[in-house]
Design an enzyme around this catalytic site. Structure first.
Site: not given
Length: 185
Positions: A67-68
């Site tokens: 995730s970012d």
């Protein structure tokens, strides 16, 4: 198959744990693409995929979640501030205005790959220099996209949230739970 979170973010861990999801944390040391390398949605998705692929290489029998999160204001992508001066600059840019928080998510297993993103709009209160100084005295901001945290003193700086508040914390957990149902765990 086990779920591996390719992130050391305590916020992402808290969100998954809150849903009763069993997982292991293995942060990816991969170098992320810098803000401005591409448009924000592509950047968040690509960085999520880079992290997931990095961990998947050594855990190919598991399901890996990367995730970012990035913050976007005036077509400018904000990542994590490098120091408090940059953090102050970010809060000044966000003060009294709407911005978007984009989180890219990648789920990888030997059988499938799902990449998606969620966008949430956030409006900040008008902030004085004193408000910013007070916020920085209370909240560690250097590990947070946009230099703020909705869950840490967010009521001091945020006027309104349009969309998924969990996304602003770093993981659109409702969507993640839905996507996880496509994978055998």
């Amino acid at each position: 198959m086990n779920l591996i979170l390719a992130s050391g973010s305590p916020r992402r861990s808290e969100l998954l744990a809150r849903e009763g999801i069993s997982f292991t944390v293995k942060p990816s040391p991969v170098d992320e693409l810098a803000p401005g390398a591409m448009e924000p949605i592509s950047l968040a998705r690509e960085n999520a995929l880079l992290k997931a692929r990095d961990i998947f290489r050594s855990h190919c029998d598991d399901l890996v979640l990367g995730s970012d999160t990035v913050v976007v204001v005036d077509e400018r992508t904000l990542g994590k501030p490098k120091d408090l001066d940059e953090g102050r600059e970010m809060l000044r840019a966000l003060a009294g205005r709407w911005h978007e928080v984009v989180t890219g998510v990648a789920l990888l297993s030997g059988e499938r790959e799902e990449i998606f993103h969620e966008t949430t709009r956030v409006r900040f209160k008008d902030l004085s220099e004193e408000d910013i100084t007070d916020y920085h005295a209370r909240v560690e901001v250097l590990d947070k996209a946009g230099g703020y945290a909705i869950q840490d003193g967010g009521e001091r700086i945020i006027a309104e949230v349009d969309g998924c508040a969990d996304n602003v914390m770093g993981l659109p957990v409702g969507r993640v739970v839905s996507e996880l149902q496509k994978f055998p765990l």
